[in-house]
Design a protein around this motif. Structure first.
Motif, mmCIF file in Angstrom:
data_model
loop_
_atom_site.group_PDB
_atom_site.id
_atom_site.type_symbol
_atom_site.label_atom_id
_atom_site.label_comp_id
_atom_site.label_asym_id
_atom_site.label_seq_id
_atom_site.Cartn_x
_atom_site.Cartn_y
_atom_site.Cartn_z
ATOM 1 N N LYS A 2 27.300 46.686 38.801
ATOM 2 C CA LYS A 2 28.154 47.799 38.410
ATOM 3 C C LYS A 2 28.691 47.540 37.011
ATOM 4 O O LYS A 2 29.110 46.443 36.692
ATOM 5 C CB LYS A 2 29.284 47.939 39.410
ATOM 6 N N SER A 3 28.659 48.584 36.181
ATOM 7 C CA SER A 3 29.118 48.401 34.803
ATOM 8 C C SER A 3 30.647 48.400 34.744
ATOM 9 O O SER A 3 31.319 49.002 35.578
ATOM 10 C CB SER A 3 28.545 49.491 33.905
ATOM 11 N N ILE A 4 31.153 47.755 33.747
ATOM 12 C CA ILE A 4 32.594 47.625 33.560
ATOM 13 C C ILE A 4 33.072 48.745 32.654
ATOM 14 O O ILE A 4 32.587 48.884 31.532
ATOM 15 C CB ILE A 4 32.932 46.261 32.939
ATOM 16 N N ASP A 5 34.000 49.562 33.137
ATOM 17 C CA ASP A 5 34.566 50.643 32.327
ATOM 18 C C ASP A 5 35.829 50.111 31.648
ATOM 19 O O ASP A 5 36.913 50.143 32.213
ATOM 20 C CB ASP A 5 34.880 51.856 33.191
ATOM 21 N N LEU A 6 35.661 49.623 30.427
ATOM 22 C CA LEU A 6 36.768 48.976 29.717
ATOM 23 C C LEU A 6 37.826 49.959 29.244
ATOM 24 O O LEU A 6 38.937 49.555 28.908
ATOM 25 C CB LEU A 6 36.232 48.170 28.541
ATOM 26 N N GLU A 7 37.517 51.249 29.225
ATOM 27 C CA GLU A 7 38.505 52.246 28.824
ATOM 28 C C GLU A 7 39.523 52.494 29.934
ATOM 29 O O GLU A 7 40.692 52.726 29.664
ATOM 30 C CB GLU A 7 37.814 53.567 28.462
ATOM 31 N N LYS A 8 39.049 52.447 31.182
ATOM 32 C CA LYS A 8 39.898 52.839 32.307
ATOM 33 C C LYS A 8 40.472 51.676 33.107
ATOM 34 O O LYS A 8 41.463 51.840 33.800
ATOM 35 C CB LYS A 8 39.118 53.749 33.248
ATOM 36 N N CYS A 9 39.843 50.507 33.045
ATOM 37 C CA CYS A 9 40.303 49.417 33.911
ATOM 38 C C CYS A 9 41.577 48.760 33.370
ATOM 39 O O CYS A 9 41.849 48.766 32.179
ATOM 40 C CB CYS A 9 39.200 48.386 34.137
ATOM 41 N N ARG A 10 42.338 48.239 34.311
ATOM 42 C CA ARG A 10 43.570 47.526 33.972
ATOM 43 C C ARG A 10 43.194 46.122 33.519
ATOM 44 O O ARG A 10 42.288 45.504 34.070
ATOM 45 C CB ARG A 10 44.447 47.461 35.231
ATOM 46 N N ILE A 11 43.886 45.622 32.503
ATOM 47 C CA ILE A 11 43.619 44.268 32.008
ATOM 48 C C ILE A 11 44.886 43.443 32.130
ATOM 49 O O ILE A 11 45.960 43.863 31.690
ATOM 50 C CB ILE A 11 43.130 44.280 30.543
ATOM 51 N N ASP A 12 44.743 42.278 32.756
ATOM 52 C CA ASP A 12 45.840 41.322 32.877
ATOM 53 C C ASP A 12 45.282 39.966 32.473
ATOM 54 O O ASP A 12 44.077 39.784 32.379
ATOM 55 C CB ASP A 12 46.368 41.293 34.308
ATOM 56 N N ALA A 13 46.162 39.016 32.224
ATOM 57 C CA ALA A 13 45.716 37.688 31.785
ATOM 58 C C ALA A 13 46.600 36.609 32.379
ATOM 59 O O ALA A 13 47.764 36.845 32.708
ATOM 60 C CB ALA A 13 45.745 37.607 30.266
ATOM 61 N N SER A 14 46.022 35.421 32.482
ATOM 62 C CA SER A 14 46.781 34.281 32.993
ATOM 63 C C SER A 14 47.849 33.883 31.975
ATOM 64 O O SER A 14 47.717 34.142 30.771
ATOM 65 C CB SER A 14 45.846 33.095 33.255
ATOM 66 N N LYS A 15 48.871 33.235 32.474
ATOM 67 C CA LYS A 15 49.934 32.743 31.600
ATOM 68 C C LYS A 15 49.350 31.775 30.569
ATOM 69 O O LYS A 15 49.730 31.805 29.399
ATOM 70 C CB LYS A 15 51.000 32.053 32.452
ATOM 71 N N HIS A 16 48.406 30.953 30.997
ATOM 72 C CA HIS A 16 47.731 29.997 30.110
ATOM 73 C C HIS A 16 47.058 30.730 28.945
ATOM 74 O O HIS A 16 47.224 30.351 27.792
ATOM 75 C CB HIS A 16 46.699 29.204 30.911
#
Length: 86
Positions: A2-16
């Motif tokens: 499945k392709s990644i829809d970078l416009e619509k998906c939520r992005i979070d990141a580790s504290k590191h």
């Protein structure tokens, strides 16, 4: 795959990743999204894990997990430098 829809998906990141890389690179989440969108190579390296290679203020590798069912990306870590391979 499945392709990644970078416009619509939520992005979070580790504290590191936020404290070590985003701060050092002077990035916010908009910059992170742009780097992922403009990555010259994205490799699947696990069931949900990917490595994105981007050229934004130098060579970067961003390791993230993509959760299709949630429409979310969680950035685990990154690195910089190295050779630019396409």
């Amino acid at each position: 795959m499945k392709s990644i829809d970078l416009e619509k998906c939520r992005i979070d990141a580790s504290k590191h990743f936020i404290l070590k890389y985003m701060k050092k690179w002077d990035w916010d989440f908009h910059d992170l999204r742009e780097a992922l969108k403009n990555a010259y190579k994205i490799e699947k390296v696990g069931r949900k894990k990917y490595e994105a290679y981007a050229e934004k203020d130098g060579s970067k590798k961003i390791i993230f997990a993509y959760y299709f069912e949630l429409g979310a990306i969680f950035v685990i870590t990154g690195s910089e430098g190295g050779k630019h391979e396409k």
